[in-house]
Motif scaffolding. Sequence first.
Motif, PDB file in Angstrom:
ATOM      1  N   GLY A 516     -15.905  52.437 -35.026  1.00 12.72           N
ATOM      2  CA  GLY A 516     -14.506  52.078 -35.220  1.00 12.72           C
ATOM      3  C   GLY A 516     -14.210  50.594 -35.191  1.00 12.72           C
ATOM      4  O   GLY A 516     -13.076  50.186 -35.443  1.00 12.72           O
ATOM      5  N   VAL A 517     -15.208  49.750 -34.909  1.00 18.99           N
ATOM      6  CA  VAL A 517     -15.007  48.293 -34.885  1.00 18.99           C
ATOM      7  C   VAL A 517     -15.172  47.750 -36.301  1.00 18.99           C
ATOM      8  O   VAL A 517     -16.245  47.873 -36.903  1.00 18.99           O
ATOM      9  CB  VAL A 517     -16.007  47.612 -33.930  1.00 18.99           C
ATOM     10  N   ASP A 518     -14.110  47.145 -36.836  1.00 25.46           N
ATOM     11  CA  ASP A 518     -14.128  46.624 -38.212  1.00 25.46           C
ATOM     12  C   ASP A 518     -15.100  45.448 -38.318  1.00 25.46           C
ATOM     13  O   ASP A 518     -15.040  44.497 -37.530  1.00 25.46           O
ATOM     14  CB  ASP A 518     -12.719  46.185 -38.600  1.00 25.46           C
ATOM     15  N   LEU A 519     -15.984  45.488 -39.322  1.00 26.26           N
ATOM     16  CA  LEU A 519     -16.962  44.425 -39.539  1.00 26.26           C
ATOM     17  C   LEU A 519     -16.682  43.611 -40.800  1.00 26.26           C
ATOM     18  O   LEU A 519     -17.417  42.676 -41.096  1.00 26.26           O
ATOM     19  CB  LEU A 519     -18.375  45.023 -39.638  1.00 26.26           C
ATOM     20  N   THR A 520     -15.635  43.949 -41.528  1.00 28.53           N
ATOM     21  CA  THR A 520     -15.428  43.367 -42.856  1.00 28.53           C
ATOM     22  C   THR A 520     -14.854  41.960 -42.825  1.00 28.53           C
ATOM     23  O   THR A 520     -14.900  41.258 -43.834  1.00 28.53           O
ATOM     24  CB  THR A 520     -14.502  44.253 -43.705  1.00 28.53           C
ATOM     25  N   LEU A 531     -22.596  44.415 -33.433  1.00 29.69           N
ATOM     26  CA  LEU A 531     -23.646  45.427 -33.620  1.00 29.69           C
ATOM     27  C   LEU A 531     -24.459  45.617 -32.349  1.00 29.69           C
ATOM     28  O   LEU A 531     -24.789  46.750 -31.967  1.00 29.69           O
ATOM     29  CB  LEU A 531     -24.557  45.015 -34.776  1.00 29.69           C
ATOM     30  N   LYS A 532     -24.797  44.514 -31.672  1.00 26.74           N
ATOM     31  CA  LYS A 532     -25.569  44.632 -30.426  1.00 26.74           C
ATOM     32  C   LYS A 532     -24.785  45.375 -29.356  1.00 26.74           C
ATOM     33  O   LYS A 532     -25.335  46.222 -28.635  1.00 26.74           O
ATOM     34  CB  LYS A 532     -25.950  43.243 -29.923  1.00 26.74           C
ATOM     35  N   ALA A 533     -23.493  45.073 -29.246  1.00 27.11           N
ATOM     36  CA  ALA A 533     -22.674  45.718 -28.219  1.00 27.11           C
ATOM     37  C   ALA A 533     -22.546  47.218 -28.468  1.00 27.11           C
ATOM     38  O   ALA A 533     -22.656  48.029 -27.538  1.00 27.11           O
ATOM     39  CB  ALA A 533     -21.291  45.064 -28.170  1.00 27.11           C
ATOM     40  N   GLN A 534     -22.330  47.612 -29.718  1.00 28.09           N
ATOM     41  CA  GLN A 534     -22.127  49.026 -30.018  1.00 28.09           C
ATOM     42  C   GLN A 534     -23.444  49.805 -30.048  1.00 28.09           C
ATOM     43  O   GLN A 534     -23.452  51.012 -29.797  1.00 28.09           O
ATOM     44  CB  GLN A 534     -21.403  49.175 -31.363  1.00 28.09           C
ATOM     45  N   THR A 535     -24.551  49.115 -30.351  1.00 24.50           N
ATOM     46  CA  THR A 535     -25.846  49.799 -30.379  1.00 24.50           C
ATOM     47  C   THR A 535     -26.257  50.244 -28.983  1.00 24.50           C
ATOM     48  O   THR A 535     -27.063  51.167 -28.819  1.00 24.50           O
ATOM     49  CB  THR A 535     -26.919  48.861 -30.980  1.00 24.50           C
ATOM     50  N   ALA A 536     -25.700  49.599 -27.953  1.00 26.84           N
ATOM     51  CA  ALA A 536     -26.018  49.989 -26.574  1.00 26.84           C
ATOM     52  C   ALA A 536     -25.432  51.353 -26.214  1.00 26.84           C
ATOM     53  O   ALA A 536     -25.804  51.937 -25.187  1.00 26.84           O
ATOM     54  CB  ALA A 536     -25.497  48.920 -25.610  1.00 26.84           C
ATOM     55  N   GLN A 537     -24.523  51.866 -27.039  1.00 30.70           N
ATOM     56  CA  GLN A 537     -23.931  53.187 -26.798  1.00 30.70           C
ATOM     57  C   GLN A 537     -24.946  54.297 -27.114  1.00 30.70           C
ATOM     58  O   GLN A 537     -25.879  54.096 -27.899  1.00 30.70           O
ATOM     59  CB  GLN A 537     -22.690  53.368 -27.684  1.00 30.70           C
ATOM     60  N   SER A 538     -24.745  55.451 -26.545  1.00 31.33           N
ATOM     61  CA  SER A 538     -25.650  56.583 -26.805  1.00 31.33           C
ATOM     62  C   SER A 538     -25.355  57.258 -28.139  1.00 31.33           C
ATOM     63  O   SER A 538     -26.194  57.990 -28.664  1.00 31.33           O
ATOM     64  CB  SER A 538     -25.554  57.607 -25.669  1.00 31.33           C
ATOM     65  N   GLN A 539     -24.156  57.052 -28.676  1.00 29.83           N
ATOM     66  CA  GLN A 539     -23.810  57.596 -29.991  1.00 29.83           C
ATOM     67  C   GLN A 539     -23.249  56.478 -30.859  1.00 29.83           C
ATOM     68  O   GLN A 539     -22.421  55.687 -30.412  1.00 29.83           O
ATOM     69  CB  GLN A 539     -22.790  58.731 -29.880  1.00 29.83           C
ATOM     70  N   VAL A 540     -23.715  56.440 -32.094  1.00 26.56           N
ATOM     71  CA  VAL A 540     -23.302  55.390 -33.023  1.00 26.56           C
ATOM     72  C   VAL A 540     -22.802  56.028 -34.311  1.00 26.56           C
ATOM     73  O   VAL A 540     -23.478  56.896 -34.883  1.00 26.56           O
ATOM     74  CB  VAL A 540     -24.465  54.423 -33.333  1.00 26.56           C
ATOM     75  N   VAL A 541     -21.607  55.603 -34.742  1.00 22.90           N
ATOM     76  CA  VAL A 541     -21.073  56.029 -36.039  1.00 22.90           C
ATOM     77  C   VAL A 541     -20.974  54.780 -36.913  1.00 22.90           C
ATOM     78  O   VAL A 541     -20.212  53.863 -36.618  1.00 22.90           O
ATOM     79  CB  VAL A 541     -19.695  56.695 -35.896  1.00 22.90           C
ATOM     80  N   LEU A 542     -21.742  54.769 -37.981  1.00 26.86           N
ATOM     81  CA  LEU A 542     -21.831  53.595 -38.853  1.00 26.86           C
ATOM     82  C   LEU A 542     -21.275  53.940 -40.223  1.00 26.86           C
ATOM     83  O   LEU A 542     -21.682  54.924 -40.837  1.00 26.86           O
ATOM     84  CB  LEU A 542     -23.288  53.140 -38.973  1.00 26.86           C
TER      85      LEU A 542
END
Length: 687
Positions: A516-520, A531-542
């Motif tokens: 849900g974090v906008d990268l555009t 990306l590093k912060a969210q990759t630390a989560q156990s579930q990732v939606v890309l």
Amino acid sequence: MATTETKVSSSTAGLSWARVCKECGQQHEGPDSHLYEYQDEVDDELVCHICLQPLLRPMDTPCGHTYCFHCLSNFLKEQDFCPVDRLRLQLHQCRPSSLLVRNLLDKLAVMCPHAAECQQQMQRCELQPHLHNRCPVFKRLREEAEKRKRPSWNELKGRKGDAELSGDAKHSATPSRNHTRDQPEPGLINPAYEESEEDNTPLRSSLVAEANVVELFRDEPEEELGLRIVGGKDTPLGNIVIQEIVRDSLAARDGRLAPGDHILEVNDISLAAVPHTRAITVLQQPSLLRLTVMQEKGFKIRDQRSDHHPSTSAAPQSSLGNHSNATSSHNPGTVLQVTLMKSQRTEPLGIKLIRKSDESGVFILDLLSGGLAAKDGKLRNNDKVLAINGHDLRHGTPESAAQIIQGSEVRVNFVVMRPAEAQEDGGSGRAARRTPETQYFRRRSTYMKDPPGGFSSQEKTVSLKKEPRLSLGITIAGGRDCRSRLPVYITSVQPVGCLHRDGTIKRGDVLLSINGVDLTQLTYNEAVSALKAQTAQSQVVLRVIQTLSEDSEDDATAAGKDELDPEEDFRDDSLNWTPLWTRWLGLPSHMHWCRDIVLHKTNNESWGFSIVGGYEESHGQQQPFFIKTIVPGTPAHFDGRLKCGDEIVAVNGATTVGMNNSSLIPMLKLQKNKVTLTVVSWPGSLV
């Protein structure tokens, strides 16, 4: 010691420009079977064990032997072992010899092959520059070939009609243009070439263009030419056009190609009707490339009663010099022609030349006290050298400029641009130097449009459950702080990551969001942190966007082994990989970042660019407008920000979406002194 046979011809009567080798100056079979007239005995360690001649492009085998690249590659097409010890061998196992060995070979003494008229002796590495710059026989062969045939635009272009002239331009006497005209291609409009409707127009009669052949030689098969190209039959541009010359590259060092050149043929393969990816493949051929290009030289003088120089020459100094009296409202300086006369051919000019980090080209750093240039007094420090003796150096190097000067006779003709000083504006506030770079902004809703025909995109979403420490296994590039404000995109999907196992995400996909974090709208560093912060989560939606084209099945080959997965190759490949220009054409409009470019001119000048695209009634199709050509010596050229392949989004704030030829032409012609172009710019494909 090996004794090489010297065969000096007593006559050059049987030579022709078409058959003579442009590298060694002799006639021989095959593109790499060069012949040299060695003057001394050559050490056996520097001799190929296949051809028994001094090594050319030496390659070392794992078993310790050295052969010519051409000899070894031909041998291994039939056999699978080393010619000396017969151990199993494949070409990909071999590596180029050390720099020391190549330097020793380059220093071998050779004689000019045309010894009947040219008795010069030199190092082997100096033979090719000697042939092209100093050898009288080579010069005569080239001039005779040019006189016999100077191909017309249509003949080389291989397209029906020449829709790039208008008004009186079609009556041009320029030899490189065809005098006949067919119907223009749909959607092709060229405000750069439109004649003024005012009766007092003093200057332009036609656009001067020349068909030239440029030969480039790669020392290494994988060496980049340093060209960024746009266009192709699958795009609105149609032709293959050079957008940019990469600094310090092979093409930049050669100095003969320039942005805006149309590449018509490569090694006798026509690019007139090939898709973009096919053109990339053709340009990636190893070793010698023979490019036939059409080069715009500027407008030809029509009315000699004007204050401008009446010459109709297509040489760079004439086409640029025609605009030397233009107002400084758009011109970053004044174009001057300076001639220096040497007392003898070897007399130095006393000029120090440099390159700048922020601008391409050659600049005068200093004039040595007591030197010829200093005594003449016309050249100054910081002058930009545009041409020397007719050689275009707008994108050249100090080395190529020095070579031209050294090879010149007693007369050396300079064309330079001198930066205008702020006080010359008399406090009017219209300084000649370019204003600070304008800000980029998101494409407005009124500027939205569909991608060009044949290009589209699709959104993909991947949801993964993973260990917190497990990497996604992707590398990225782009970001809103990079050149052209590219979105963040994936440069590699590594075999060790979880996304590689899923298989949905591909190289070239543009990142939209993660959890849900906008990268555009992020810069490169901001995207890495997110990306590093969210990759630390156990579930990732890309979420990503993949751009598509009708010719996409060829993308992998043309982009450089796009689908290869070997672990030993992905690191180097991901560092060098860049998307093709056509990948960006399918990106949705809401992801485009635009900028405004303001051009100024006098009433009688051309804006200096041609456009292709618009609504085509015959096909019922809306194509975006693209910059196809930028003409030397015009406001668009001097400003330097417009590039071939740029999309015109709006003119003076009015959207071009839905416009056809009859709408946009009057809009541009009505702008007498100033126009604001809103453009989207994508980097061309690198070859």
